[in-house]
Design a protein around this motif. Structure first.
Motif, PDB file in Angstrom:
ATOM      1  N   ASP B   1      15.616  -3.585   6.513  1.00 41.52           N
ATOM      2  CA  ASP B   1      15.459  -4.471   5.360  1.00 41.52           C
ATOM      3  C   ASP B   1      14.008  -4.529   4.933  1.00 41.52           C
ATOM      4  O   ASP B   1      13.101  -4.564   5.752  1.00 41.52           O
ATOM      5  CB  ASP B   1      15.935  -5.880   5.703  1.00 41.52           C
ATOM      6  N   GLY B   2      13.781  -4.530   3.601  1.00 40.03           N
ATOM      7  CA  GLY B   2      12.435  -4.631   3.112  1.00 40.03           C
ATOM      8  C   GLY B   2      11.912  -6.037   3.222  1.00 40.03           C
ATOM      9  O   GLY B   2      12.655  -7.004   3.129  1.00 40.03           O
ATOM     10  N   GLY B   3      10.597  -6.136   3.396  1.00 40.84           N
ATOM     11  CA  GLY B   3      10.008  -7.454   3.498  1.00 40.84           C
ATOM     12  C   GLY B   3       8.513  -7.373   3.690  1.00 40.84           C
ATOM     13  O   GLY B   3       7.897  -6.312   3.576  1.00 40.84           O
ATOM     14  N   GLN B  25       3.626  -4.788   4.033  1.00 35.93           N
ATOM     15  CA  GLN B  25       4.855  -4.875   3.250  1.00 35.93           C
ATOM     16  C   GLN B  25       5.475  -3.489   3.078  1.00 35.93           C
ATOM     17  O   GLN B  25       4.756  -2.495   2.944  1.00 35.93           O
ATOM     18  CB  GLN B  25       4.603  -5.553   1.881  1.00 35.93           C
ATOM     19  N   ASN B  26       6.797  -3.443   3.082  1.00 35.93           N
ATOM     20  CA  ASN B  26       7.518  -2.181   2.866  1.00 35.93           C
ATOM     21  C   ASN B  26       8.411  -2.276   1.629  1.00 35.93           C
ATOM     22  O   ASN B  26       9.497  -1.681   1.591  1.00 35.93           O
ATOM     23  CB  ASN B  26       8.313  -1.786   4.102  1.00 35.93           C
ATOM     24  N   ALA B  92       1.227 -12.579   0.195  1.00 38.17           N
ATOM     25  CA  ALA B  92       2.317 -12.378  -0.768  1.00 38.17           C
ATOM     26  C   ALA B  92       2.130 -11.041  -1.474  1.00 38.17           C
ATOM     27  O   ALA B  92       1.029 -10.480  -1.475  1.00 38.17           O
ATOM     28  CB  ALA B  92       2.351 -13.518  -1.775  1.00 38.17           C
ATOM     29  N   SER B  93       3.204 -10.551  -2.078  1.00 41.55           N
ATOM     30  CA  SER B  93       3.113  -9.289  -2.816  1.00 41.55           C
ATOM     31  C   SER B  93       4.088  -9.304  -3.977  1.00 41.55           C
ATOM     32  O   SER B  93       5.046 -10.098  -4.003  1.00 41.55           O
ATOM     33  CB  SER B  93       3.399  -8.104  -1.893  1.00 41.55           C
ATOM     34  N   THR B  94       3.839  -8.396  -4.943  1.00 41.41           N
ATOM     35  CA  THR B  94       4.720  -8.308  -6.095  1.00 41.41           C
ATOM     36  C   THR B  94       4.525  -6.978  -6.805  1.00 41.41           C
ATOM     37  O   THR B  94       3.537  -6.278  -6.580  1.00 41.41           O
ATOM     38  CB  THR B  94       4.460  -9.468  -7.083  1.00 41.41           C
ATOM     39  N   PHE B  95       5.480  -6.631  -7.681  1.00 41.29           N
ATOM     40  CA  PHE B  95       5.306  -5.523  -8.595  1.00 41.29           C
ATOM     41  C   PHE B  95       4.442  -5.976  -9.779  1.00 41.29           C
ATOM     42  O   PHE B  95       4.439  -7.155 -10.144  1.00 41.29           O
ATOM     43  CB  PHE B  95       6.654  -5.036  -9.140  1.00 41.29           C
TER      44      PHE B  95
END
Lengths: 114, 114
Positions: B1-3, B25-26, B92-95
């Motif tokens: 699972d990605g996370g 993060q993956n 945190a991360s985002t596109f």
């Protein structure tokens, strides 16, 4: 500048009560709006979002409607449970920014008593 | 699972010591962020990065440093110049393209000065 204002907590409710947590924002353009939830000792989880005016975000019984005329995004739930006790954060993503940065409110603590 | 994974969950720092908090993060997200959270308070942005080998200061960057050598990784070093480092740190991360996704958060690292 862009900002988010949330009602101060803590908010204390009895189980099955109706919940409203107020959130208003200041932003140029057309921001996207988010609600996050943080349980004790954990990171934040996305609860719901709305990306344009009059959109309603919903998840797990929670709802919020993007009101551009009142610059608001109030969080509501018809019947809260003890397990909803957490800190709730309102946030916006400025449409004019390409950084992806979110602007967060100060958070509102919800305590639900059995 | 990605996370997104933060480690360690708990970290203790002695006076005058540098410590590094890991964030991986993956999700193939473009941008990554570091926030500090003090008890009963909101989130304050420390640093963020939109692309590999580039990063920008946030609101409270003094006493902290970061690197972004790989897209997946964004470690935070709390240096001895940070006089009050005891806090909860969130990554945190985002596109950055394709819409407003909001952030995915890690589960946090609690840093305590001993």
């Amino acid at each position: 500048g862009n900002s988010v204002t949330q009602m101060e907590g803590p908010v204390t409710l009895s189980e099955e009560a109706f919940l409203t947590i107020n959130c208003t924002y200041t932003a140029t353009g057309y921001p996207s709006l988010f609600w996050y939830v943080q349980y004790p000792g954990e990171g934040l989880q996305l609860l719901l979002k709305a990306t344009k005016a009059d959109d309603k975000g919903s998840n797990k019984g929670f709802e919020a409607t993007y009101r551009k005329e009142t610059t608001s995004f109030h969080l509501e739930k018809g019947s809260v449970q003890v397990s909803d006790s957490a800190v709730y954060f309102c946030a916006l993503s400025a449409s004019s920014s390409n950084t992806g940065k979110l602007i967060f409110g100060q958070g509102t603590t919800l305590q639900v008593k059995p | 699972d990605g996370g997104i994974t933060q480690s360690p969950k708990y970290l203790f720092r002695k006076e005058g010591q540098n410590v590094t908090l890991s964030c991986e993060q993956n999700l193939n997200h473009d941008a990554m962020y570091w926030y500090r959270q003090d008890p009963g308070q909101g989130l304050r942005l420390i640093y963020y990065s939109q692309i590999v080998n580039d990063f920008q200061k946030g609101d409270i960057a003094e006493g902290y440093s970061v690197s972004r050598e790989k897209k997946e990784s964004f470690p935070l070093t709390v240096t001895s110049a940070q006089k009050n480092p005891t806090a909860f740190y969130l990554c945190a991360s985002t596109f950055l393209t394709g819409g407003d996704y909001g952030y995915t958060f890690g589960s946090g690292t609690r840093l305590t000065v001993v």
